[in-house]
Design a protein around this motif. Sequence first.
Motif, PDB file in Angstrom:
ATOM      1  N   LEU A 154       0.852  -1.191   0.000  1.00  0.00           N
ATOM      2  CA  LEU A 154       0.000   0.000   0.000  1.00  0.00           C
ATOM      3  C   LEU A 154       0.889   1.242   0.000  1.00  0.00           C
ATOM      4  O   LEU A 154       1.805   1.354   0.810  1.00  0.00           O
ATOM      5  N   ILE A 155       0.611   2.156  -0.912  1.00  0.00           N
ATOM      6  CA  ILE A 155       1.298   3.452  -0.943  1.00  0.00           C
ATOM      7  C   ILE A 155       0.280   4.511  -0.561  1.00  0.00           C
ATOM      8  O   ILE A 155      -0.632   4.807  -1.324  1.00  0.00           O
ATOM      9  N   TYR A 156       0.418   5.041   0.652  1.00  0.00           N
ATOM     10  CA  TYR A 156      -0.521   6.083   1.107  1.00  0.00           C
ATOM     11  C   TYR A 156       0.113   7.442   0.794  1.00  0.00           C
ATOM     12  O   TYR A 156       1.129   7.815   1.338  1.00  0.00           O
ATOM     13  N   GLY A 157      -0.554   8.200  -0.094  1.00  0.00           N
ATOM     14  CA  GLY A 157       0.018   9.441  -0.597  1.00  0.00           C
ATOM     15  C   GLY A 157       0.765   9.161  -1.890  1.00  0.00           C
ATOM     16  O   GLY A 157       1.942   9.458  -2.032  1.00  0.00           O
ATOM     17  N   ALA A 158       0.042   8.551  -2.843  1.00  0.00           N
ATOM     18  CA  ALA A 158       0.689   7.988  -4.034  1.00  0.00           C
ATOM     19  C   ALA A 158       0.861   8.967  -5.183  1.00  0.00           C
ATOM     20  O   ALA A 158       1.475   8.612  -6.190  1.00  0.00           O
ATOM     21  N   SER A 159       0.357  10.186  -5.058  1.00  0.00           N
ATOM     22  CA  SER A 159       0.349  11.080  -6.220  1.00  0.00           C
ATOM     23  C   SER A 159       1.419  12.159  -6.192  1.00  0.00           C
ATOM     24  O   SER A 159       1.573  12.908  -7.156  1.00  0.00           O
ATOM     25  N   GLY A 160       2.183  12.259  -5.110  1.00  0.00           N
ATOM     26  CA  GLY A 160       3.227  13.263  -5.036  1.00  0.00           C
ATOM     27  C   GLY A 160       4.539  12.761  -5.615  1.00  0.00           C
ATOM     28  O   GLY A 160       4.591  11.731  -6.287  1.00  0.00           O
ATOM     29  N   GLY A 161       5.622  13.507  -5.342  1.00  0.00           N
ATOM     30  CA  GLY A 161       6.919  13.144  -5.901  1.00  0.00           C
ATOM     31  C   GLY A 161       7.374  11.762  -5.498  1.00  0.00           C
ATOM     32  O   GLY A 161       7.631  10.895  -6.344  1.00  0.00           O
ATOM     33  N   VAL A 162       7.474  11.495  -4.199  1.00  0.00           N
ATOM     34  CA  VAL A 162       7.910  10.185  -3.723  1.00  0.00           C
ATOM     35  C   VAL A 162       6.869   9.121  -4.048  1.00  0.00           C
ATOM     36  O   VAL A 162       7.196   8.012  -4.468  1.00  0.00           O
ATOM     37  N   GLY A 163       5.606   9.453  -3.882  1.00  0.00           N
ATOM     38  CA  GLY A 163       4.538   8.483  -4.094  1.00  0.00           C
ATOM     39  C   GLY A 163       4.466   7.945  -5.509  1.00  0.00           C
ATOM     40  O   GLY A 163       4.285   6.737  -5.715  1.00  0.00           O
ATOM     41  N   THR A 164       4.603   8.822  -6.506  1.00  0.00           N
ATOM     42  CA  THR A 164       4.533   8.354  -7.895  1.00  0.00           C
ATOM     43  C   THR A 164       5.700   7.425  -8.222  1.00  0.00           C
ATOM     44  O   THR A 164       5.543   6.456  -8.968  1.00  0.00           O
ATOM     45  N   PHE A 165       6.874   7.712  -7.650  1.00  0.00           N
ATOM     46  CA  PHE A 165       7.998   6.794  -7.833  1.00  0.00           C
ATOM     47  C   PHE A 165       7.753   5.485  -7.083  1.00  0.00           C
ATOM     48  O   PHE A 165       8.066   4.396  -7.582  1.00  0.00           O
ATOM     49  N   ALA A 166       7.188   5.579  -5.879  1.00  0.00           N
ATOM     50  CA  ALA A 166       6.975   4.389  -5.056  1.00  0.00           C
ATOM     51  C   ALA A 166       6.041   3.393  -5.738  1.00  0.00           C
ATOM     52  O   ALA A 166       6.287   2.175  -5.702  1.00  0.00           O
ATOM     53  N   VAL A 167       4.981   3.878  -6.353  1.00  0.00           N
ATOM     54  CA  VAL A 167       4.053   2.979  -7.057  1.00  0.00           C
ATOM     55  C   VAL A 167       4.790   2.209  -8.139  1.00  0.00           C
ATOM     56  O   VAL A 167       4.679   0.978  -8.255  1.00  0.00           O
ATOM     57  N   GLN A 168       5.584   2.917  -8.930  1.00  0.00           N
ATOM     58  CA  GLN A 168       6.273   2.285 -10.057  1.00  0.00           C
ATOM     59  C   GLN A 168       7.388   1.343  -9.601  1.00  0.00           C
ATOM     60  O   GLN A 168       7.595   0.279 -10.181  1.00  0.00           O
ATOM     61  N   ILE A 169       8.118   1.732  -8.564  1.00  0.00           N
ATOM     62  CA  ILE A 169       9.190   0.875  -8.055  1.00  0.00           C
ATOM     63  C   ILE A 169       8.611  -0.408  -7.461  1.00  0.00           C
ATOM     64  O   ILE A 169       9.137  -1.500  -7.687  1.00  0.00           O
ATOM     65  N   ALA A 170       7.528  -0.283  -6.703  1.00  0.00           N
ATOM     66  CA  ALA A 170       6.889  -1.472  -6.136  1.00  0.00           C
ATOM     67  C   ALA A 170       6.417  -2.416  -7.243  1.00  0.00           C
ATOM     68  O   ALA A 170       6.563  -3.637  -7.142  1.00  0.00           O
ATOM     69  N   LYS A 171       5.879  -1.846  -8.324  1.00  0.00           N
ATOM     70  CA  LYS A 171       5.455  -2.675  -9.448  1.00  0.00           C
ATOM     71  C   LYS A 171       6.644  -3.351 -10.118  1.00  0.00           C
ATOM     72  O   LYS A 171       6.537  -4.479 -10.595  1.00  0.00           O
ATOM     73  N   SER A 172       7.807  -2.674 -10.141  1.00  0.00           N
ATOM     74  CA  SER A 172       9.000  -3.280 -10.744  1.00  0.00           C
ATOM     75  C   SER A 172       9.462  -4.497  -9.960  1.00  0.00           C
ATOM     76  O   SER A 172      10.171  -5.352 -10.499  1.00  0.00           O
ATOM     77  N   TYR A 173       9.062  -4.578  -8.683  1.00  0.00           N
ATOM     78  CA  TYR A 173       9.358  -5.754  -7.852  1.00  0.00           C
ATOM     79  C   TYR A 173       8.227  -6.771  -7.905  1.00  0.00           C
ATOM     80  O   TYR A 173       8.183  -7.695  -7.085  1.00  0.00           O
ATOM     81  N   GLU A 174       7.315  -6.584  -8.846  1.00  0.00           N
ATOM     82  CA  GLU A 174       6.206  -7.516  -9.069  1.00  0.00           C
ATOM     83  C   GLU A 174       5.285  -7.624  -7.861  1.00  0.00           C
ATOM     84  O   GLU A 174       4.770  -8.699  -7.537  1.00  0.00           O
ATOM     85  N   ALA A 175       5.086  -6.515  -7.186  1.00  0.00           N
ATOM     86  CA  ALA A 175       4.148  -6.478  -6.062  1.00  0.00           C
ATOM     87  C   ALA A 175       2.747  -6.143  -6.548  1.00  0.00           C
ATOM     88  O   ALA A 175       2.564  -5.609  -7.650  1.00  0.00           O
ATOM     89  N   GLU A 176       1.767  -6.467  -5.725  1.00  0.00           N
ATOM     90  CA  GLU A 176       0.385  -6.050  -5.980  1.00  0.00           C
ATOM     91  C   GLU A 176       0.186  -4.734  -5.232  1.00  0.00           C
ATOM     92  O   GLU A 176       0.191  -4.702  -4.005  1.00  0.00           O
ATOM     93  N   VAL A 177       0.014  -3.638  -5.989  1.00  0.00           N
ATOM     94  CA  VAL A 177       0.078  -2.298  -5.404  1.00  0.00           C
ATOM     95  C   VAL A 177      -1.297  -1.662  -5.291  1.00  0.00           C
ATOM     96  O   VAL A 177      -2.070  -1.610  -6.249  1.00  0.00           O
TER      97      VAL A 177
END
Length: 325
Positions: A154-177
């Motif tokens: 879970l990425i809480y606050g997914a639309s800001g600078g860190v959050g937008t990167f966090a969503v994509q990085i988590a997906k690169s690790y094949e996580a369910e985001v």
Amino acid sequence: MKAVISSTYGSPEVLELKEVEKPVPKDNEVLVKVHATSVNFGNLALLRGKPFLVRFAFGFSKPKYRIPGGDMAGRVEAVGPNVKRLQPGDEVFADLSGSGWGAFAEYVAVPEDVLVQKSSCISFEEAAAVPMAGVTALQAIRDKGEIQPGQKVLIYGASGGVGTFAVQIAKSYEAEVTAVCSTRNVEIVRSLGADHVIDYKQEDFRKQTQKYDLIIGVNGHQPLSVYKRALKPEGRFVLVGGSGQQMFQTMTEGPWISMTGKKKMGAFLHKPKPADLNYMKELLETGKVKPVIDKTYTLSKIKEAFEYFEEGHAQGKVIIRCSSQ
């Protein structure tokens, strides 16, 4: 050269654009013509001197660093005699927060070892968006969060600078985001690859029953108890940023929760690390991560850039162009 000068703590109004002497690189330094930089929460701390604890690093009565700015992307102008890896004309980017800051200027002289060569497929603006926010997300997810493929994240606050990167990085690790954001940002985080989106304007996160292996709190304003309840029995919560009160609660209660149970909860501050910036460059080159840029300002509009960023509604990164290419 032109540079933004910060001589006292305060609002964006204290920032002054002045003519200053162009730096001369030392033996192991590189002079870079800065094309782009960006605004981060670290810049706000350096601007305002808040929370007060940051003054131990930034100066008690006034800013220790005259020219702020951490993220930097530009072209090598000159090199010191001991510089071996880089040469004039090379395109580079870096996080300068651990080496004196100084990116809010037309030129900056920095140690060679903090610089990463930029790929031609990445623009200066995209490169400037990555160092602090991208590496923060990477270190929080990979190092502190110990992410594993297939986990529910879970990425809480997914639309800001860190959050937008966090969503994509988590997906690169094949996580369910699962991404949490406001209504206006739902489509953006979906476009970044989020498997599920919770619109906190329409849905009360405190009432949801899904459990997560890893929760990244990016300035999410929930009490620690809410995040704890949403974790799986051996889940991890990592706070990145947040209010002073939220940071204090996580730093004081988090260690106790971690010691007395299997759930791990703690705050996290990024560390400038060129190796991690190189890793982010690879993600950009392969298309697994793409910076989200909301607005771009010129150096002369630095006050407006900070005012917009402080409103807290930026979708991704706020970029500042320091000079033409």
